[in-house]
Design a protein around this motif. Structure first.
Motif, mmCIF file in Angstrom:
data_model
loop_
_atom_site.group_PDB
_atom_site.id
_atom_site.type_symbol
_atom_site.label_atom_id
_atom_site.label_comp_id
_atom_site.label_asym_id
_atom_site.label_seq_id
_atom_site.Cartn_x
_atom_site.Cartn_y
_atom_site.Cartn_z
ATOM 1 N N ILE A 102 -26.399 -43.210 0.477
ATOM 2 C CA ILE A 102 -27.354 -42.391 2.047
ATOM 3 C C ILE A 102 -27.909 -41.704 1.390
ATOM 4 C CG2 ILE A 102 -24.782 -43.035 3.255
ATOM 5 C CD1 ILE A 102 -24.055 -39.740 2.732
ATOM 6 N N VAL A 103 -29.055 -41.573 2.695
ATOM 7 C CA VAL A 103 -29.796 -40.125 2.131
ATOM 8 C C VAL A 103 -29.425 -39.225 1.761
ATOM 9 C CG1 VAL A 103 -31.692 -38.773 3.213
ATOM 10 C CG2 VAL A 103 -32.026 -41.174 4.090
ATOM 11 N N SER A 104 -28.430 -38.119 1.693
ATOM 12 C CA SER A 104 -27.974 -37.474 2.005
ATOM 13 C C SER A 104 -27.592 -37.246 0.764
ATOM 14 C CB SER A 104 -26.814 -36.388 2.515
ATOM 15 O OG SER A 104 -25.846 -37.289 2.784
ATOM 16 N N SER A 105 -27.227 -37.933 -0.357
ATOM 17 C CA SER A 105 -27.039 -38.428 -1.424
ATOM 18 C C SER A 105 -27.799 -38.350 -2.445
ATOM 19 C CB SER A 105 -25.560 -38.693 -2.151
ATOM 20 O OG SER A 105 -24.171 -38.476 -1.296
ATOM 21 N N ILE A 106 -29.165 -38.125 -2.423
ATOM 22 C CA ILE A 106 -29.858 -38.853 -2.948
ATOM 23 C C ILE A 106 -30.116 -38.541 -4.189
ATOM 24 C CG2 ILE A 106 -32.584 -39.615 -3.613
ATOM 25 C CD1 ILE A 106 -31.300 -42.042 -1.749
ATOM 26 N N ALA A 107 -29.943 -37.010 -4.601
ATOM 27 C CA ALA A 107 -30.453 -35.689 -4.933
ATOM 28 C C ALA A 107 -28.999 -35.530 -6.083
ATOM 29 C CB ALA A 107 -30.555 -34.919 -4.313
ATOM 30 N N ASN A 108 -28.028 -36.248 -5.578
ATOM 31 C CA ASN A 108 -26.727 -36.194 -6.229
ATOM 32 C C ASN A 108 -26.493 -37.036 -7.596
ATOM 33 O OD1 ASN A 108 -24.277 -35.820 -6.989
ATOM 34 N ND2 ASN A 108 -23.183 -36.032 -4.844
ATOM 35 N N ASP A 109 -26.482 -36.617 -8.730
ATOM 36 C CA ASP A 109 -26.244 -37.199 -9.936
ATOM 37 C C ASP A 109 -25.282 -37.691 -9.731
ATOM 38 O OD1 ASP A 109 -26.069 -34.763 -12.349
ATOM 39 O OD2 ASP A 109 -25.243 -35.379 -10.614
ATOM 40 N N ASN A 110 -23.964 -37.775 -8.802
ATOM 41 C CA ASN A 110 -22.942 -38.177 -9.400
ATOM 42 C C ASN A 110 -23.028 -39.809 -8.405
ATOM 43 O OD1 ASN A 110 -21.635 -36.422 -11.114
ATOM 44 N ND2 ASN A 110 -20.836 -35.007 -9.097
ATOM 45 N N ALA A 111 -23.948 -39.705 -7.920
ATOM 46 C CA ALA A 111 -23.878 -40.742 -7.070
ATOM 47 C C ALA A 111 -24.601 -41.984 -7.264
ATOM 48 C CB ALA A 111 -24.996 -40.858 -4.953
ATOM 49 N N TYR A 112 -25.260 -41.704 -7.977
ATOM 50 C CA TYR A 112 -25.269 -42.954 -9.852
ATOM 51 C C TYR A 112 -25.088 -43.997 -10.584
ATOM 52 C CZ TYR A 112 -29.584 -41.614 -6.701
ATOM 53 O OH TYR A 112 -30.756 -41.078 -6.103
ATOM 54 N N ALA A 113 -24.471 -45.024 -10.417
ATOM 55 C CA ALA A 113 -23.298 -45.507 -11.310
ATOM 56 C C ALA A 113 -24.335 -46.275 -12.779
ATOM 57 C CB ALA A 113 -23.128 -47.009 -10.223
ATOM 58 N N TYR A 114 -25.688 -46.319 -12.544
ATOM 59 C CA TYR A 114 -25.760 -46.376 -13.795
ATOM 60 C C TYR A 114 -26.394 -45.150 -14.178
ATOM 61 C CZ TYR A 114 -24.741 -50.825 -12.244
ATOM 62 O OH TYR A 114 -22.855 -51.172 -11.355
ATOM 63 N N TRP A 115 -27.344 -45.804 -15.592
ATOM 64 C CA TRP A 115 -28.088 -44.968 -16.489
ATOM 65 C C TRP A 115 -28.418 -45.142 -17.574
ATOM 66 C CZ3 TRP A 115 -28.883 -39.755 -14.681
ATOM 67 C CH2 TRP A 115 -28.266 -39.215 -13.816
ATOM 68 N N GLY A 116 -29.720 -44.845 -17.687
ATOM 69 C CA GLY A 116 -30.642 -45.730 -19.141
ATOM 70 C C GLY A 116 -30.513 -44.251 -20.017
ATOM 71 N N GLN A 117 -31.562 -44.433 -21.057
ATOM 72 C CA GLN A 117 -30.660 -43.297 -21.981
ATOM 73 C C GLN A 117 -32.451 -42.189 -21.816
ATOM 74 O OE1 GLN A 117 -33.340 -45.820 -22.442
ATOM 75 N NE2 GLN A 117 -34.869 -45.433 -22.965
ATOM 76 N N GLY A 118 -32.789 -41.144 -22.549
ATOM 77 C CA GLY A 118 -33.858 -39.934 -21.420
ATOM 78 C C GLY A 118 -34.815 -40.077 -21.805
ATOM 79 N N THR A 119 -35.971 -40.194 -22.339
ATOM 80 C CA THR A 119 -36.978 -40.121 -22.691
ATOM 81 C C THR A 119 -37.403 -38.532 -22.478
ATOM 82 O OG1 THR A 119 -39.259 -40.741 -23.059
ATOM 83 C CG2 THR A 119 -38.745 -40.958 -20.628
#
Length: 125
Positions: A102-119
């Motif tokens: 939901i829009v209110s969670s867009i900026a919340n990293d806990n809302a994301y299930a998949y992550w790439g490695q960093g660059t």
């Protein structure tokens, strides 16, 4: 879906850089794809996000007007175009994705299930 972020490097203040987040094992259809960054000694912060289907975009105030995120249909990827870079933009940049946010969670990293490695993006003054 697996994510692969690329495009980081060393640039000078005022320069531009383009990051890419590619999907494998699936596509970004129906996903929200976001960019976060983590500077040395600091916590992870939201940078930008895009809803793949609607193309709606969201930006942190610190990058609004300088960064643009967009989707690349042919490449099944999402880009982050970073212009007018500043030394304070130096960080490891991560892409993340999730299906139902939901829009209110867009900026919340806990809302994301998949992550790439960093660059790593380094901006010298």
């Amino acid at each position: 879906v697996q994510l692969q972020a690329s495009g980081g490097g060393l640039v000078q203040a005022g320069d531009s850089l383009r990051l890419s987040c590619a999907a494998s094992g699936g596509t970004f259809s129906n996903y929200v794809v976001a960019w976060f960054r983590q500077a040395p000694g600091k916590g992870r912060e939201f940078v930008a996000a895009i809803r793949w289907n609607s193309r709606n975009t969201y930006y942190a105030d610190s990058v609004k007007g300088r960064f643009t995120t967009a989707r690349d249909n042919a490449e099944k990827s999402v880009s982050l175009q970073m212009n007018s870079l500043k030394p304070e933009d130096t960080a490891v940049y991560y892409c993340a994705a999730s299906r139902t946010i939901i829009v209110s969670s867009i900026a919340n990293d806990n809302a994301y299930a998949y992550w790439g490695q960093g660059t790593l993006v380094t901006v010298s003054s």
